[in-house]
Design a protein around this motif. Sequence first.
Motif, PDB file in Angstrom:
ATOM      1  N   LYS A 115       0.838  -1.211   0.000  1.00 19.99           N
ATOM      2  CA  LYS A 115       0.000   0.000   0.000  1.00 19.99           C
ATOM      3  C   LYS A 115       0.869   1.255   0.000  1.00 19.99           C
ATOM      4  N   LYS A 116       1.935   1.250   0.785  1.00 16.19           N
ATOM      5  CA  LYS A 116       2.820   2.410   0.885  1.00 16.19           C
ATOM      6  C   LYS A 116       3.403   2.785  -0.471  1.00 16.19           C
ATOM      7  N   TYR A 117       3.854   1.787  -1.217  1.00 13.30           N
ATOM      8  CA  TYR A 117       4.500   2.045  -2.504  1.00 13.30           C
ATOM      9  C   TYR A 117       3.532   1.969  -3.681  1.00 13.30           C
ATOM     10  N   LYS A 118       2.246   1.741  -3.387  1.00 14.84           N
ATOM     11  CA  LYS A 118       1.208   1.682  -4.427  1.00 14.84           C
ATOM     12  C   LYS A 118       1.596   0.705  -5.535  1.00 14.84           C
ATOM     13  N   ILE A 119       1.991  -0.500  -5.091  1.00 12.44           N
ATOM     14  CA  ILE A 119       2.399  -1.521  -6.047  1.00 12.44           C
ATOM     15  C   ILE A 119       1.212  -1.922  -6.910  1.00 12.44           C
ATOM     16  N   GLY A 120       1.390  -1.896  -8.221  1.00 11.37           N
ATOM     17  CA  GLY A 120       0.315  -2.260  -9.142  1.00 11.37           C
ATOM     18  C   GLY A 120      -0.378  -1.063  -9.765  1.00 11.37           C
ATOM     19  N   GLU A 121      -0.086   0.146  -9.270  1.00 13.81           N
ATOM     20  CA  GLU A 121      -0.639   1.352  -9.884  1.00 13.81           C
ATOM     21  C   GLU A 121       0.330   1.870 -10.942  1.00 13.81           C
ATOM     22  N   ALA A 122      -0.220   2.498 -11.959  1.00 10.44           N
ATOM     23  CA  ALA A 122       0.628   3.051 -13.015  1.00 10.44           C
ATOM     24  C   ALA A 122       1.542   4.134 -12.445  1.00 10.44           C
ATOM     25  N   PHE A 123       2.757   4.251 -12.988  1.00  7.67           N
ATOM     26  CA  PHE A 123       3.693   5.249 -12.480  1.00  7.67           C
ATOM     27  C   PHE A 123       4.623   5.713 -13.590  1.00  7.67           C
ATOM     28  N   ASP A 124       5.216   6.874 -13.372  1.00  4.25           N
ATOM     29  CA  ASP A 124       6.174   7.435 -14.317  1.00  4.25           C
ATOM     30  C   ASP A 124       7.500   6.682 -14.220  1.00  4.25           C
ATOM     31  N   LYS A 125       8.202   6.587 -15.324  1.00  8.34           N
ATOM     32  CA  LYS A 125       9.474   5.853 -15.342  1.00  8.34           C
ATOM     33  C   LYS A 125      10.483   6.401 -14.326  1.00  8.34           C
ATOM     34  N   SER A 126      10.387   7.692 -14.032  1.00  9.93           N
ATOM     35  CA  SER A 126      11.305   8.290 -13.073  1.00  9.93           C
ATOM     36  C   SER A 126      11.099   7.751 -11.660  1.00  9.93           C
ATOM     37  N   GLU A 127       9.925   7.150 -11.406  1.00 10.57           N
ATOM     38  CA  GLU A 127       9.608   6.605 -10.089  1.00 10.57           C
ATOM     39  C   GLU A 127      10.051   5.152  -9.932  1.00 10.57           C
ATOM     40  N   PHE A 128      10.582   4.564 -11.016  1.00  5.10           N
ATOM     41  CA  PHE A 128      10.868   3.131 -10.976  1.00  5.10           C
ATOM     42  C   PHE A 128      11.889   2.733  -9.906  1.00  5.10           C
ATOM     43  N   PRO A 129      12.945   3.522  -9.670  1.00  2.00           N
ATOM     44  CA  PRO A 129      13.881   3.130  -8.607  1.00  2.00           C
ATOM     45  C   PRO A 129      13.192   2.956  -7.248  1.00  2.00           C
ATOM     46  N   GLU A 130      12.280   3.886  -6.903  1.00  2.00           N
ATOM     47  CA  GLU A 130      11.558   3.766  -5.642  1.00  2.00           C
ATOM     48  C   GLU A 130      10.597   2.580  -5.680  1.00  2.00           C
ATOM     49  N   LYS A 131       9.958   2.358  -6.813  1.00  2.00           N
ATOM     50  CA  LYS A 131       9.026   1.234  -6.950  1.00  2.00           C
ATOM     51  C   LYS A 131       9.766  -0.097  -6.818  1.00  2.00           C
ATOM     52  N   ARG A 132      10.983  -0.157  -7.338  1.00  2.00           N
ATOM     53  CA  ARG A 132      11.780  -1.380  -7.205  1.00  2.00           C
ATOM     54  C   ARG A 132      12.019  -1.707  -5.734  1.00  2.00           C
ATOM     55  N   ILE A 133      12.367  -0.676  -4.960  1.00  2.00           N
ATOM     56  CA  ILE A 133      12.579  -0.886  -3.528  1.00  2.00           C
ATOM     57  C   ILE A 133      11.282  -1.345  -2.867  1.00  2.00           C
ATOM     58  N   GLY A 134      10.167  -0.769  -3.275  1.00  2.00           N
ATOM     59  CA  GLY A 134       8.867  -1.191  -2.734  1.00  2.00           C
ATOM     60  C   GLY A 134       8.563  -2.640  -3.064  1.00  2.00           C
ATOM     61  N   PHE A 135       8.878  -3.022  -4.286  1.00  2.00           N
ATOM     62  CA  PHE A 135       8.714  -4.419  -4.704  1.00  2.00           C
ATOM     63  C   PHE A 135       9.540  -5.330  -3.802  1.00  2.00           C
ATOM     64  N   CYS A 136      10.804  -4.943  -3.594  1.00  2.00           N
ATOM     65  CA  CYS A 136      11.709  -5.771  -2.787  1.00  2.00           C
ATOM     66  C   CYS A 136      11.255  -5.840  -1.337  1.00  2.00           C
ATOM     67  N   GLU A 137      10.812  -4.714  -0.783  1.00  2.00           N
ATOM     68  CA  GLU A 137      10.337  -4.703   0.597  1.00  2.00           C
ATOM     69  C   GLU A 137       9.111  -5.603   0.751  1.00  2.00           C
ATOM     70  N   THR A 138       8.192  -5.531  -0.202  1.00  2.00           N
ATOM     71  CA  THR A 138       6.978  -6.339  -0.137  1.00  2.00           C
ATOM     72  C   THR A 138       7.307  -7.821  -0.281  1.00  2.00           C
ATOM     73  N   GLN A 139       8.148  -8.140  -1.252  1.00  2.00           N
ATOM     74  CA  GLN A 139       8.538  -9.533  -1.455  1.00  2.00           C
ATOM     75  C   GLN A 139       9.215 -10.097  -0.218  1.00  2.00           C
ATOM     76  N   ASN A 140      10.092  -9.305   0.391  1.00  2.00           N
ATOM     77  CA  ASN A 140      10.807  -9.765   1.575  1.00  2.00           C
ATOM     78  C   ASN A 140       9.861  -9.950   2.762  1.00  2.00           C
ATOM     79  N   ALA A 141       8.867  -9.063   2.872  1.00  2.00           N
ATOM     80  CA  ALA A 141       7.911  -9.140   3.975  1.00  2.00           C
ATOM     81  C   ALA A 141       7.063 -10.412   3.901  1.00  2.00           C
ATOM     82  N   VAL A 142       6.537 -10.708   2.705  1.00  2.00           N
ATOM     83  CA  VAL A 142       5.694 -11.903   2.590  1.00  2.00           C
ATOM     84  C   VAL A 142       6.520 -13.177   2.722  1.00  2.00           C
ATOM     85  N   LYS A 143       7.785 -13.086   2.343  1.00  2.00           N
ATOM     86  CA  LYS A 143       8.674 -14.231   2.501  1.00  2.00           C
ATOM     87  C   LYS A 143       8.898 -14.538   3.993  1.00  2.00           C
TER      88      LYS A 143
END
Length: 266
Positions: free
Chosen positions: A59-87
């Motif tokens: 929810k914090k990183y709005k994973i799955g919502e459309a975003f500008d390419k400039s936001e991808f570095p932050e979205k990548r971290i959000g992806f990693c944080e979420t993946q690590n949390a569910v793991k």
Amino acid sequence: MIILKIGGSILTNKDSSESEVDAGSLERIAREIKSSLDNSFKELIIVHGAGSFGHPPAKKYKIGEAFDKSEFPEKRIGFCETQNAVKKLNMHVCEAFIKEGLPVVAIPASSFMTATNKRITHGNLDSFKRYLDKGFIPVIYGDVVLDDELEICVISGDQLIQYLAVNLSPDEVILGTDVDGVYNKNPKTHDDAIFFDKFSSLEDLDTLEGTTNVDVTGGMVGKIKELLYLADLGIESKIINAEVENNIFKVLENEKVKGTIISRGN
């Protein structure tokens, strides 16, 4: 073959910002599953939700919502944080099951599935079949995956159930939640909530005011939509209260348990 989903609300406090496991519920469910498998042979696949582990970062990183390419570095971290949390949650689940003598093996969706606009479009299930053939219990869980349109997205445990059921044709699909089944409104806050012992139509969704927590994966309405799709294929599902002691054991043994059947039949 049975696909059993254990909701994140059973394993954790889904509304909490803290990632804490409900150890008592987890240990009890592990015992009930083990008792059922000791009592009668069955192939079992376990799916579990993300609960308070996965939902906050998604929810914090709005994973799955459309975003500008400039936001991808932050979205990548959000992806990693979420993946690590569910793991982390999955590790707790598997540890409790192994301690009870259940031969579980974790198979993260992010390791072999991809999506297009938030729907799973690829996932080779050969490993599931091989583990089942050798007597293991595959465990998969709500996760983040690569998305061909959105770059990354959340895949819920409920969508995983649909994908697995369509491709593996189980005999039963069971969802363990924190309520007795489907109500027209949240039974925890409305004493006049009406219980449905059967749900068979998308039109019936108009009668629902909201039942349990609505989260990044869609809540109860999302579950029903996924299961009605299976019902069209002739696969019947049942939603039960996994917080009630022995309900998991009973439903795995095909004993009578209060719940909502999702089916297209009369």
